[in-house]
Write a protein that holds these residues in place. Structure first.
Motif, PDB file in Angstrom:
ATOM      1  N   LEU A 153       0.824  -1.209   0.000  1.00 39.29           N
ATOM      2  CA  LEU A 153       0.000   0.000   0.000  1.00 39.29           C
ATOM      3  C   LEU A 153       0.861   1.262   0.000  1.00 39.29           C
ATOM      4  O   LEU A 153       0.539   2.249  -0.688  1.00 39.29           O
ATOM      5  N   THR A 154       1.959   1.237   0.748  1.00 34.28           N
ATOM      6  CA  THR A 154       2.828   2.405   0.813  1.00 34.28           C
ATOM      7  C   THR A 154       3.554   2.631  -0.502  1.00 34.28           C
ATOM      8  O   THR A 154       3.703   3.775  -0.955  1.00 34.28           O
ATOM      9  N   ALA A 155       4.007   1.556  -1.130  1.00 38.43           N
ATOM     10  CA  ALA A 155       4.699   1.687  -2.415  1.00 38.43           C
ATOM     11  C   ALA A 155       3.769   2.260  -3.482  1.00 38.43           C
ATOM     12  O   ALA A 155       4.177   3.104  -4.291  1.00 38.43           O
ATOM     13  N   ILE A 156       2.518   1.798  -3.496  1.00 37.73           N
ATOM     14  CA  ILE A 156       1.544   2.338  -4.447  1.00 37.73           C
ATOM     15  C   ILE A 156       1.319   3.825  -4.184  1.00 37.73           C
ATOM     16  O   ILE A 156       1.333   4.652  -5.111  1.00 37.73           O
ATOM     17  N   TYR A 157       1.124   4.172  -2.933  1.00 37.14           N
ATOM     18  CA  TYR A 157       0.879   5.573  -2.574  1.00 37.14           C
ATOM     19  C   TYR A 157       2.057   6.457  -2.973  1.00 37.14           C
ATOM     20  O   TYR A 157       1.877   7.517  -3.587  1.00 37.14           O
ATOM     21  N   ASP A 158       3.266   6.027  -2.634  1.00 35.25           N
ATOM     22  CA  ASP A 158       4.454   6.821  -2.946  1.00 35.25           C
ATOM     23  C   ASP A 158       4.610   7.001  -4.458  1.00 35.25           C
ATOM     24  O   ASP A 158       4.982   8.082  -4.932  1.00 35.25           O
TER      25      ASP A 158
END
Length: 234
Positions: A153-158
């Motif tokens: 989720l964090t990689a997608i957001y970033d």
């Protein structure tokens, strides 16, 4: 970049946490307030420093390589799974940081493996964002042992929060729709100072989704067990 034609599996094989794991959902009233996804406290970690006790695969002594796995047998965490005929497990707006999910997800569930078998890295492709490289997700919150739910989720957001260059914007054939998505994204911010700051940051990659900011989940591909597709909608 991935040059070969990607084929997609018709359905995901989904795994859920081990039976002793509490429900992944909880009411807002039971949550402590937190501005960020918290770091697991020491009591949640194993004494040898590997993995988290809620994980069905707490430790991996040998690295798993993609060519050792049949893509058809790959399983994905139920919170991340794309189900074309059902509502996604997460009600998640991709313009928001993953910590916005704290009212939906049990604390430790964020740190469970994103896939079974666990992988140390995966790639996520998005048909709407073909002009950029796939999203690379690496193990960041499990002592480097496996990609977790929150890593994904964090990689997608970033990736989606990356600024769009002038040349990237100039080559876009849907600039009017991108502009509309950019306007809709910052104008809804209620705090005037934060709204003005977000406006000044300009167009982001997320605006190239043209308002399709709803996370529907990841679907497997037959290109490899470590390559997944991001599905979105309005």
């Amino acid at each position: 970049m991935i040059n070969k034609r990607v084929q997609f599996a018709p359905t995901n094989i989904v795994y859920s946490p081990i039976p002793s794991t509490p429900s992944p959902c909880r009411s807002t009233s039971s949550l402590p307030s937190s501005p960020d996804i918290p770091t697991p406290p020491p009591e949640l970690e194993y004494s040898m420093g590997g993995g988290y006790p809620r994980s069905p695969y707490p430790r991996q002594n040998d690295e798993i390589y993609p060519d050792q796995i049949d893509p058809k047998s790959m399983q994905i965490h139920f919170l991340l799974a794309y189900a074309p005929y059902a509502e996604p497990a997460l009600a998640y707006d991709l313009t928001l940081h993953p910590d916005s999910l704290n009212d939906q997800v049990e604390f430790a569930t964020f740190y469970e493996p994103a896939t079974q078998p666990p992988m140390r890295s995966i790639l996520i492709i998005c048909p709407q964002l073909k002009q950029w490289d796939p999203i690379e997700v690496t193990a960041a919150r499990s002592n480097g042992e496996y990609v977790t739910v929150v890593d994904v989720l964090t990689a997608i957001y970033d990736h989606l929060r990356s600024a769009v260059s002038h040349s990237e914007y100039a080559t876009c054939t849907e600039r009017q729709a991108v502009d509309a998505a950019w306007l809709a994204r910052w104008i809804r911010i209620q705090d005037a100072e934060l709204r003005a700051a977000e406006k000044m940051k300009g167009v982001k990659r997320v605006d190239f989704l043209l308002g399709q900011n709803r996370f529907l989940g990841l679907s497997g591909t037959l290109r490899g067990p470590d390559i997944w597709e991001l599905n979105v909608s309005r």
